[in-house]
Scaffold this active site. Sequence first.
Site, mmCIF file in Angstrom:
data_model
loop_
_atom_site.group_PDB
_atom_site.id
_atom_site.type_symbol
_atom_site.label_atom_id
_atom_site.label_comp_id
_atom_site.label_asym_id
_atom_site.label_seq_id
_atom_site.Cartn_x
_atom_site.Cartn_y
_atom_site.Cartn_z
ATOM 1 N N ASP A 358 0.603 -0.963 -0.179
ATOM 2 C CA ASP A 358 -0.055 -0.117 0.210
ATOM 3 C C ASP A 358 0.247 1.455 0.168
ATOM 4 O OD1 ASP A 358 1.235 0.156 2.913
ATOM 5 O OD2 ASP A 358 -0.995 0.560 3.716
ATOM 6 N N ASP A 517 -4.259 -6.703 9.159
ATOM 7 C CA ASP A 517 -3.295 -5.753 9.010
ATOM 8 C C ASP A 517 -3.442 -5.340 10.923
ATOM 9 O OD1 ASP A 517 -1.775 -3.616 8.634
ATOM 10 O OD2 ASP A 517 -3.858 -3.769 7.612
#
Length: 672
Positions: A358, A517
Site C-alpha cells: 500500500d 493487518d
Amino acid sequence: MKKRILVVTSCTGEKIYKPINQLILEDFLDNKRLQKREEELKDFKVSAGEMYTGSQHLALMEGVKKYRLDGGHIDVSVISAGYGLLDESDFIVPYEVTFNTMNSQTIKSWSKQQGISEQLQEKVKNYDLVFFLLGDKYLQSVLWPLSIKDNQRMIFFAGGSSKPKILLEDRYHVLAIGEKEAKEFKFGLISIKGYLFSQLLKQVSKNGIEYSWNNIENNPEKIREYILQSFEERNTQLNLFNTPETKNQMLQFYDELFPVPENLYAKNYKSEFKFFMPENDDRVDPNYDFAHDYSEKNRNPLLNDVYAHEIYGRPQYDGLLVSKVNIDNATRQKRALIEEVGMHEFLRLPPNYPIMGDCGAFSYIDKEVPPYTTDEIIKYYHDLGFDYGVSVDHLIVGPFQKDESIRNLRYELTLSMAEEFMDKFKANGEYKFHPIGIVQGWDPVSFRKAVQHLINLGYDYIALGGLAREQSEKIYEILKEISPYIPNEKFRMHLFGVARDMRTMRSFHKLGVTSFDSSSPLRRAWLGTGHNYHAADGKHYTAIRIPEAKETAGRVKKMIEEGKGEFKDYKSLEQEAINALRKFSAGEINCELALTAILKYDEMLGDDREVHEALYRELLLERPWEKCGCRICENIGIDVVVFRGNNRNRRRGFHNTFTYYSQLKRLRQEFQ
C-alpha cells in the site's frame, strides 16, 4: 438433576453495626493484628448475610429468602474488600474498606493479596449457573475470565460499559442494567441489580424452579424475559413501559460484545481469514550475546539480522504488508537491494506467503493530495513482485473528517483513484499482482456507498482504510452496514490497521472481513505498561525495565547531565538488577530479593516504583515465559521479559505476534 445456583454480590458500606473502632485496611495487612482486632469487636460479629445493610444486599436477600421458602436452593457469596471472598454464612466483624475508593492498580494488587480470583475460581466450579451482581470496581477485583466447564454459564448483571471486561469467553453473558433501567423500574441505581435478581427468583418460582433453570441454562436470554414477566403480571405495573419500544430497549442481553445473528452473516463468512503483519525493518541480531549485551559491530544488519519468520522457522502471520513510504525512506543500500532481488527475496519470505503493498497514507495525511500517481504505484507493485497492490487513498480522520468540504474532496479522490487503478490494471493485462481497491469514509453509510461503488467497478477485494484508531464499536457498525451488500462467497474485504481480541475478530469475520493487518501485538512489547508480554492464556504482563547504563547515550546520560547522580552508581545498580534476574531465573534467589535489586535501579531512574513493584512481582511469581514453549521463550528465557534494547524488545514483540497468531489459528478452526 437439580441445577446448582450461586449468586456473587459485593460488600456494602452500610452494615448492621458500625462501631467507632471498626476494622480498617491496615488491620487486614497482618493476621495477628487482625485476630486481635476481631477479638475486640467480637460483640458485633454476625454472618456476612446479616452484616450488610446496603440497599442492593437487602433487596437481594429479601428475594433469596422468599425463594428458599418456595423450596428453592441458592448459595450467596460476597466479594469483600476487607475479607476477600465470603460465603453468606461466614462470620465477620464490622469494617470500613471498599474497592470503590481504590484506583485500578490498587484494586488489582490488594485483591491478588487476598486471593479473590483463586477463591472464586475454586468456588464456581461447583455450580451450573453463577450470577454476578457487581459494580465496575468490584469487577476489577477479579482476573477475568475464570475457567469454566462446557455446561456452566456465567451471567452478569452489570452496566453496559462493563461488557468489554466480561465478554471474553463463550458461556459468559451480560444483562445490561444502568440508569435507564433504574428510572423505568423506579429503583435506585445502586440497588437495582439486587432488586431485579429478586424479581428473577420470583418468576423462577412461579414458572417452576427446575423447569425455569433448565430453560435458562439452554437459553440464557430467558433471564430478561422472566424479569419482564414478573412486572407485567402485576396489575399495578401493567403500564410500566410507556411504549413497546421502551420495553425493547430495557435490559439488553448480550452473549457477544458485537453480536451477529446468523441470518446476518455475510455471504463470504467461513472463507479465508488472514492476518498480515506490517513490515517496518523488524529484525534482530541472531547472534546477540545477552549475557554481555553485545552485537558484532562489523556485521551488516541488512544481511545478517533475521526476521520473525526466520527465527520461528515459518511465518507467524499469513503474509506481510509493506508500505511504499517505508521503501522510499529506506537507505540507498536497502532500496538498491530490493530493486535488485524483489520484495519476496529481500524479506526472505517463503514464496507461498503473499506480500501486500500500500502507499502508507498516514505519512502524507497533511498534504492536499497524495504524493503518488496511479501509474507510479502500479509500476512499483509490478516491478517489485507484490502479490497484492492497493489503490492510492487519502485519509479522512480527525480534523479532516469534521470539515465537510475536505472530507468530501478526499472521499471522491480516493474513489476516483480506485477507478483509475482498476482501469489501468485491466488495460495492461500483464500485471501479476491482485488489485485491491481501498475506500475511506466517516460513517457507516459513506463506507457502504464507497464499497458498492468499487464492487460496481469490478473489484473482488476491497480494503477499508482510516479505522486503525477507531473504537471497535464504530467499526462494528460500519461492517453491519456493508455486510448485506457483499456479493458472493469469493469476495474479500481487508481491514487496515485493525487487530482486536478474537471474539471481536470473530464478529468482524461474520460481517465479511477476510483479512486484516496490525503491528499492535508487536509494538505493545515496548509501548506502555501492563501489556508488554502476552501469555498464551490471554493474560498480559509488564516487562521489567532495566535500561542499559551508558555515558554516551540514552536515559542515564541525560540524568547525569541533569546532575542526578554519577555514572558509576547507575552502572552498579544496573548490573545488580541484571544479575539478580539471572539468579532468580536459575532458582538461586527468591522473588523478593530479585525485586529489591530491580527496584533500587528503578528508584534511581525516577520510575514509578510503587506501581512497578506490584506488576513485576506478579510477572516473576507467575513466570509466564516458562509456560510458553515458543522458540524465543525457550531460547532466551527470562530475557524475553526484560525491557532493554531492540534485541530483547523486538523479540518479545515477535513472541506477542506468535501468541496472537496462535489464537487466530484456533479461531479459524471454528470456521472449518
